[in-house]
Each structure stands twice: as C-alpha cells, then as structure tokens.
Write an enzyme that holds these catalytic residues in place. Structure first.
Site, PDB file in Angstrom:
ATOM      1  N   LYS A 178     -36.525  -0.143  53.195  1.00 43.60           N
ATOM      2  CA  LYS A 178     -36.828   1.391  52.968  1.00 43.60           C
ATOM      3  C   LYS A 178     -35.752   1.786  52.108  1.00 43.60           C
ATOM      4  O   LYS A 178     -34.575   2.015  52.339  1.00 43.60           O
ATOM      5  CB  LYS A 178     -36.787   2.145  54.328  1.00 43.60           C
ATOM      6  CG  LYS A 178     -37.391   3.484  54.023  1.00 43.60           C
ATOM      7  CD  LYS A 178     -37.251   4.548  55.101  1.00 43.60           C
ATOM      8  CE  LYS A 178     -35.834   5.229  54.618  1.00 43.60           C
ATOM      9  NZ  LYS A 178     -35.785   5.975  53.473  1.00 43.60           N
ATOM     10  N   GLU A 254     -22.525   0.107  55.653  1.00 43.90           N
ATOM     11  CA  GLU A 254     -21.567   0.214  54.539  1.00 43.90           C
ATOM     12  C   GLU A 254     -21.491   1.904  54.405  1.00 43.90           C
ATOM     13  O   GLU A 254     -22.632   2.272  54.159  1.00 43.90           O
ATOM     14  CB  GLU A 254     -22.017  -0.343  53.185  1.00 43.90           C
ATOM     15  CG  GLU A 254     -22.109  -1.805  52.985  1.00 43.90           C
ATOM     16  CD  GLU A 254     -20.899  -2.435  53.019  1.00 43.90           C
ATOM     17  OE1 GLU A 254     -19.781  -1.846  52.804  1.00 43.90           O
ATOM     18  OE2 GLU A 254     -20.871  -3.751  53.284  1.00 43.90           O
ATOM     19  N   CYS A 288     -19.927   5.549  46.498  1.00 37.46           N
ATOM     20  CA  CYS A 288     -19.181   5.427  47.666  1.00 37.46           C
ATOM     21  C   CYS A 288     -17.613   5.025  47.360  1.00 37.46           C
ATOM     22  O   CYS A 288     -16.864   5.696  48.208  1.00 37.46           O
ATOM     23  CB  CYS A 288     -19.700   4.703  48.444  1.00 37.46           C
ATOM     24  SG  CYS A 288     -19.712   2.831  47.920  1.00 37.46           S
ATOM     25  N   GLU A 381     -15.774  13.968  52.894  1.00 32.40           N
ATOM     26  CA  GLU A 381     -16.331  13.446  51.908  1.00 32.40           C
ATOM     27  C   GLU A 381     -17.363  14.500  51.019  1.00 32.40           C
ATOM     28  O   GLU A 381     -18.408  14.992  51.688  1.00 32.40           O
ATOM     29  CB  GLU A 381     -17.267  12.414  51.994  1.00 32.40           C
ATOM     30  CG  GLU A 381     -17.818  11.552  50.884  1.00 32.40           C
ATOM     31  CD  GLU A 381     -18.938  10.337  51.446  1.00 32.40           C
ATOM     32  OE1 GLU A 381     -19.775  10.530  52.229  1.00 32.40           O
ATOM     33  OE2 GLU A 381     -18.912   9.252  50.725  1.00 32.40           O
TER      34      GLU A 381
HETATM   35  P1  NAD Z   1     -28.340   8.813  53.666  1.00 30.65           P
HETATM   36  O1  NAD Z   1     -27.233   8.529  54.953  1.00 30.65           O
HETATM   37  O2  NAD Z   1     -28.855  10.357  53.769  1.00 30.65           O
HETATM   38  O3  NAD Z   1     -29.493   8.023  53.401  1.00 30.65           O
HETATM   39  C1  NAD Z   1     -29.257   6.660  53.211  1.00 30.65           C
HETATM   40  C2  NAD Z   1     -30.594   6.061  53.711  1.00 30.65           C
HETATM   41  O4  NAD Z   1     -30.906   6.246  55.239  1.00 30.65           O
HETATM   42  C3  NAD Z   1     -31.845   6.610  53.281  1.00 30.65           C
HETATM   43  O5  NAD Z   1     -32.931   5.731  52.852  1.00 30.65           O
HETATM   44  C4  NAD Z   1     -32.404   7.546  54.259  1.00 30.65           C
HETATM   45  O6  NAD Z   1     -33.858   7.671  54.118  1.00 30.65           O
HETATM   46  C5  NAD Z   1     -31.936   6.613  55.432  1.00 30.65           C
HETATM   47  N1  NAD Z   1     -31.985   7.631  56.706  1.00 30.65           N
HETATM   48  C6  NAD Z   1     -31.384   8.556  56.893  1.00 30.65           C
HETATM   49  N2  NAD Z   1     -31.448   9.049  57.991  1.00 30.65           N
HETATM   50  C7  NAD Z   1     -31.829   8.210  59.019  1.00 30.65           C
HETATM   51  C8  NAD Z   1     -32.104   7.907  60.543  1.00 30.65           C
HETATM   52  N3  NAD Z   1     -31.920   8.546  61.196  1.00 30.65           N
HETATM   53  N4  NAD Z   1     -32.718   6.785  60.563  1.00 30.65           N
HETATM   54  C9  NAD Z   1     -32.903   5.511  59.727  1.00 30.65           C
HETATM   55  N5  NAD Z   1     -32.727   6.019  58.257  1.00 30.65           N
HETATM   56  C10 NAD Z   1     -32.263   6.957  58.006  1.00 30.65           C
HETATM   57  O7  NAD Z   1     -27.161   8.618  52.420  1.00 30.65           O
HETATM   58  P2  NAD Z   1     -27.383   8.992  50.900  1.00 30.65           P
HETATM   59  O8  NAD Z   1     -27.471  10.557  50.957  1.00 30.65           O
HETATM   60  O9  NAD Z   1     -28.667   8.324  50.409  1.00 30.65           O
HETATM   61  O10 NAD Z   1     -26.142   8.442  50.269  1.00 30.65           O
HETATM   62  C11 NAD Z   1     -24.935   8.954  50.253  1.00 30.65           C
HETATM   63  C12 NAD Z   1     -23.957   8.484  51.341  1.00 30.65           C
HETATM   64  O11 NAD Z   1     -23.944   7.122  51.138  1.00 30.65           O
HETATM   65  C13 NAD Z   1     -22.678   9.009  51.008  1.00 30.65           C
HETATM   66  O12 NAD Z   1     -22.087   9.142  52.398  1.00 30.65           O
HETATM   67  C14 NAD Z   1     -21.957   7.411  50.255  1.00 30.65           C
HETATM   68  O13 NAD Z   1     -20.660   7.476  50.771  1.00 30.65           O
HETATM   69  C15 NAD Z   1     -22.695   6.656  51.186  1.00 30.65           C
HETATM   70  N6  NAD Z   1     -22.725   5.291  50.372  1.00 30.65           N
HETATM   71  C16 NAD Z   1     -22.103   4.203  50.864  1.00 30.65           C
HETATM   72  C17 NAD Z   1     -21.916   3.032  50.481  1.00 30.65           C
HETATM   73  C18 NAD Z   1     -21.100   1.906  50.819  1.00 30.65           C
HETATM   74  O14 NAD Z   1     -21.104   0.853  50.199  1.00 30.65           O
HETATM   75  N7  NAD Z   1     -19.988   2.054  51.697  1.00 30.65           N
HETATM   76  C19 NAD Z   1     -22.740   2.958  49.001  1.00 30.65           C
HETATM   77  C20 NAD Z   1     -23.544   3.837  48.562  1.00 30.65           C
HETATM   78  C21 NAD Z   1     -23.449   5.244  49.217  1.00 30.65           C
HETATM   79  O1  6OD Z   2     -20.565  -3.312  44.215  1.00 32.19           O
HETATM   80  C1  6OD Z   2     -21.044  -3.492  45.406  1.00 32.19           C
HETATM   81  O2  6OD Z   2     -21.356  -4.613  45.536  1.00 32.19           O
HETATM   82  C2  6OD Z   2     -21.465  -2.237  46.158  1.00 32.19           C
HETATM   83  N1  6OD Z   2     -22.004  -2.593  47.266  1.00 32.19           N
HETATM   84  C3  6OD Z   2     -21.083  -1.152  45.508  1.00 32.19           C
HETATM   85  C4  6OD Z   2     -21.276  -0.084  46.551  1.00 32.19           C
HETATM   86  C5  6OD Z   2     -20.972   1.397  45.896  1.00 32.19           C
HETATM   87  C6  6OD Z   2     -21.251   2.523  46.503  1.00 32.19           C
HETATM   88  O3  6OD Z   2     -21.901   3.581  46.077  1.00 32.19           O
END
Ligand code: NAD
Ligand code: 6OD
Length: 477
Positions: A178, A254, A288, A381
């Site tokens: 998803k 992640e 992130c 964040e």
């Molecule tokens: P989000 O957590 O709002 O959404 C991510 C996904 O989770 C979406 O597909 C959303 O529909 C789904 N989702 C939301 N609530 C849910 C629930 N209760 N059950 C199941 N699925 C659910 O995140 P975002 O706003 O899309 O992305 C930004 C965040 O993601 C930031 O905090 C960023 O740091 C983090 N991020 C982390 C990494 C990493 O590799 N550590 C990478 C990219 C983004």
């Molecule tokens: O480079 C990657 O493999 C990775 N997972 C990046 C994540 C970025 C976060 O927004």
C-alpha cells in the site's frame, strides 16, 4: 495509467474515489480509489493462494530473473515513471530522473544479485560417543515468511516501495503493498511492469487508500499477514505496532528522524556548507535523512551560518511540500520557532514565484539560530526545508548534543581530522553516520535507525534476513 488496485493479477478501481492534487499548483490531476476492507482481504487471499501455487515453487534463480525483468521493464518506461513521480510529488524532474527512478531499477538489480549469490552456513557436528563417523551435518535453509504487507510513504514513493518489494519477492514471499495516498501513480505503473514481467498472479498485489481506519490499517491488522515492513512517521509505526501485536506479526520499521550534522572547526568549510545545503534542502527537506540540527564549532560558527544562509537564500529551483496540510505543518513550525525566540537567518515564509506555483504548497528554505535545545523546533521532526544551527565548543559537547534526541536515524560529521572522525562516529546514537558526505548509498550496507527512528535494519542481507526465516536441518551421517 490511472491509479488502480492490482489484485490477483487484475486491475480494479473498486471503492470510493478521492482527489489527487498537484502539489505544484494545487489543481486536481486525478482520482485514487480507496480500497474497502474486502478488497484488502482479497489481496491478502490472492497472496496466500500464490504461495500455494507456482509462485511458492519458484527457485531463487527464477525469482532473481523475474527481478531483473522488472528492472528492465521500469528502465524501458523510464520517462513514464519520471513523469508520474514528478506529477505526484512536484519534485524537480532532475531529482526523479537521477535518484528515484534509477534507484528503483537499482533496487531490483541489487536484490537479484544479492539473493542469488547468498551463501548459507553448514556445520559438521561431532557427536561424542557415537560409533562410526560419529558425525552430523547441520545446515541452514531459508524459507519465506509468507504474505508480507509493505506500507510506504510519499517522499520517495517508488524508491522506498521497491526497496522493500525487491527483497521480499527475492526471498519468495507474496506481497500486498500500500503506497501513500498522496503518491499512487508510480506504484500502479510498477504493478503493470510486474504483470508484464510474468510474475504469477497474486505474488504481488497493490491496494490504494488512506492509513488509519482505512486500507493501511485493514492490511496491517489482517490476520493473514505474516510480516509488516513499514516506512513512515514514528507515530504511525507505533499505531501499526499496536495492530501487529494482536497477531504477533513481525515488523521492520524505518521511521522519522531529527538528524544532526556536526561541523568541526577543522572541516573544509566550503564543503561542509555545500554538504549541509544538500542535506537540509534536498527535496525541500522531505527525506528522512535530512539534517534539521546543525552544530558548528564556535571558531567557525559565524562564518558557517552566514555562508549557509546565503546559499539557502539563493536556492530557486526547489519543489513544494507534498500537500497543503504538510505545508501548513511546516509553516506552523516557522511561526513556532519565532515564538520560541529563534533568529530567522534565511527564509521563514512562503515564496512567491509569479506563476502557477503561487497556488502550490511551497515553503522557503529556512535557516534558524538562537534556540535552546529544549525548544520544540529543535526537538520535533519538521520534515521541511529547515535547519537550526547552534554552536559547540568541544568534541564531547558535540556528541552530547547530537545524541540529545528521541530519534537516531542518520548523522553527518564534517572534519578533516581522520582520527576525530573515527572517534566521533561510533559515539553517535544513529543507524548511519556519514563523514564528509551525505546520503552516499551502497545498497549492501545496513540501513535503519535507533530509538524512535526504527526497528531492525534493511539493506543487503539485512533485508533478506528480515523477509525470510532460517530453518536448521540436522542430518545424522
Ligand atoms: P505516514 O506515517 O503518515 O504514512 C506512511 C504510510 O503509512 C502511508 O502509506 C499511510 O497511508 C500509512 N499509514 C498511516 N497511518 C496508518 C495506520 N494507522 N495503519 C497503517 N498504515 C498507515 O508518513 P508520511 O507522512 O507518508 O512520511 C513522512 C514520514 O516518514 C516522516 O516522519 C519521515 O521521517 C518518515 N520516513 C522515514 C524513512 C526512513 O527510512 N526512516 C523514509 C521516508 C520517510
Ligand atoms: O536510500 C535508501 O535506501 C533509503 N531507504 C532512503 C530513505 C530515505 C528517507 O526518506
């Protein structure tokens, strides 16, 4: 192709539709189907059936050749993928064409190589007191986990989706993915490519929709799901963990970050400034790994901040926030920073372009200073084009400041003193420490965070480990 679910090898748009907006100008560019619970259930059932069918009997060689065909399929439609990613996210075309789509291709190729070449261990075991050779052979085989749910965010939509789909398929699992509700397009194209690559029906399924009380939650709480791989916000990770607890489902997370950069006085300052421009402002801070806290050793503090602010003000070709809601969140932190006593050295508002982008979801690249470490702006964040810069005096203080966070994803150290680099890097509480670079990736390395930034590691064999279960076989000789 319009966003559609892909269940058991068939595209469908069952469910109510919600609008897809362009972040560049706020206009509606399409609609997305919201998967109801029964569509999610059908996707899980299709995945289960695929494991009992031809997909469950594939050899690792066959799966790796599927992965290579998928990579070739994305490459053959490269421009279409770039167009779709740019339309969904508004990110600069160059970024999608040099990072997102090439990395999606690279993810499939890397896991084809890694899974095929993976050694397993064997132990000849001496059994005391036995007659004859008195030996046994222990060896380990790896079984797929079964049906895995993959939930991905909007910032690097195809890169982060394929980062999980490729190892999950390589290990022999069946996938229900998803993507974020904000960015459905490249995932739909991927489903098309996977179908054309000849993957058996049900091995890869895709459902669209929102997260909480919707498709995401229906999927993560489904009893037929054996493991969940999630990338997104830490609060969402906590919610998913709660639903996973009911069925003791394995999770790989992640999550978010509040990443520090440490700039020592012995750093190549021009390089540190350029590196921080990249690490704080690439994709308007919506990665992130982006730096939101910069700590600079006092003798070069003023020079650094002046140079960084000048570069931030000069940035012109940057993309929008993903949505009006996210733009409002980022702007609320700009206001909060001022209320908390920050000096705004660059940016701090909404840019005007004099074209259609004035209807889009933009925020200015922003440099702040002057806040105490207790300020919410320094602790939470923001996920936008903003960093706070503060001074430090010595190495111990730098490490203490870097570690003073509930997050621990990535850190960057700028120094020309190699001994210092080796001393400081292991003291930082983060999953990834870059020295004199940022986001320089090798797909074989462990990737992930500590504390509220995640659970487990992805990358290379770490992903293959998560997506499979070791089974020890002991044969008496
Ligand atoms: P989000 O957590 O709002 O959404 C991510 C996904 O989770 C979406 O597909 C959303 O529909 C789904 N989702 C939301 N609530 C849910 C629930 N209760 N059950 C199941 N699925 C659910 O995140 P975002 O706003 O899309 O992305 C930004 C965040 O993601 C930031 O905090 C960023 O740091 C983090 N991020 C982390 C990494 C990493 O590799 N550590 C990478 C990219 C983004
Ligand atoms: O480079 C990657 O493999 C990775 N997972 C990046 C994540 C970025 C976060 O927004």
């Amino acid at each position: 192709m319009k966003p559609a679910h892909y269940v058991n090898g068939v595209f469908t748009t069952t469910g109510s539709a919600f609008p897809l907006l362009s972040p560049v100008d706020g206009s509606q560019v399409g609609t997305v189907p919201e998967a109801p619970r029964d569509v999610v259930g059908a996707a899980v059932q299709a995945a289960r059936s695929a494991l009992a069918g031809p997909w469950g009997r594939t050899s690792v060689e066959e799966r790796c050749s599927f992965l290579r065909r998928i990579a070739d399929g994305i490459e053959a439609r490269f421009d279409e993928f770039v167009d779709a990613e740019v339309a969904d996210t508004g990110k600069p075309r160059e970024l999608a064409a040099t990072v997102d789509i090439p990395r999606a291709i690279g993810n499939f190729r890397a896991y084809a190589d890694l899974a095929y070449g993976r050694p397993e261990r064997a132990y000849p075991t001496t059994v005391p007191g036995w007659s004859g050779s008195g030996q046994a052979l222990n060896y380990t085989v790896r079984r797929p986990l079964g049906v895995v749910a993959i939930i991905s965010p909007w910032n690097l939509p195809l890169l982060l989706l394929t980062w999980k789909v490729a190892p999950a398929l390589a290990a022999g699992n069946a996938v229900v993915a998803k993507p974020s509700e904000e960015t459905p397009s490249t995932a739909t194209l991927l489903a098309e490519v996977i179908g054309e690559a000849g993957l058996p029906a049900g091995a890869f399924n895709l459902v669209h929709g929102h997260g909480a009380n919707a498709a995401g939650e229906y999927l993560t709480s489904h009893p037929g799901v054996d493991a969940i791989a999630f990338t997104g916000a830490s609060a969402t990770g906590a919610a998913i963990m709660r639903s996973a607890a009911d069925h003791v489902t394995a999770v790989s997370f992640e999550l978010g970050g509040k990443n520090p950069a440490l700039v020592f006085a012995d750093a190549d300052l021009a390089e540190a400034v350029e590196g921080t421009v990249r690490s704080s402002f690439t994709h308007s801070g919506q990665i992130c790994l982006c730096t939101e806290r910069v700590y600079v050793q006092r003798p070069v503090f003023e020079e650094f901040i002046a140079a960084l602010a000048e570069r931030a003000r000069a940035l012109k070709d940057y993309g929008p926030m993903i949505s009006a809601e996210h733009r409002d969140k980022v702007l609320s932190y700009y206001r909060l920073a001022v209320e908390e006593g920050a000096t705004v050295v660059a940016g701090g508002g909404v840019p005007t372009f004099g074209d259609e982008r004035d209807g889009g979801f933009y925020a200015e690249p922003t440099v702040l200073t002057g806040l105490p470490e207790s300020a919410r702006t320094v602790r939470e964040e923001i996920f936008g084009p903003v960093c706070h810069v503060a001074p430090f005096d010595d190495e111990d203080e730098a490490v203490r400041l870097a570690n003073d966070s509930r997050y621990g994803l990535a850190a960057t150290v700028w120094t020309t003193d190699l001994s210092r680099a080796h001393r400081v890097a292991p003291r930082i509480e983060a999953g990834i420490v870059w020295v004199n670079c940022w986001n320089l990736r090798d797909l074989r390395t462990p990737f992930g965070g500590v504390k509220a930034s995640g659970i487990g590691r992805e990358g290379g064999e770490y992903s293959l480990d998560f997506f499979s279960e070791p089974v020890n076989v002991c044969v008496k000789i």
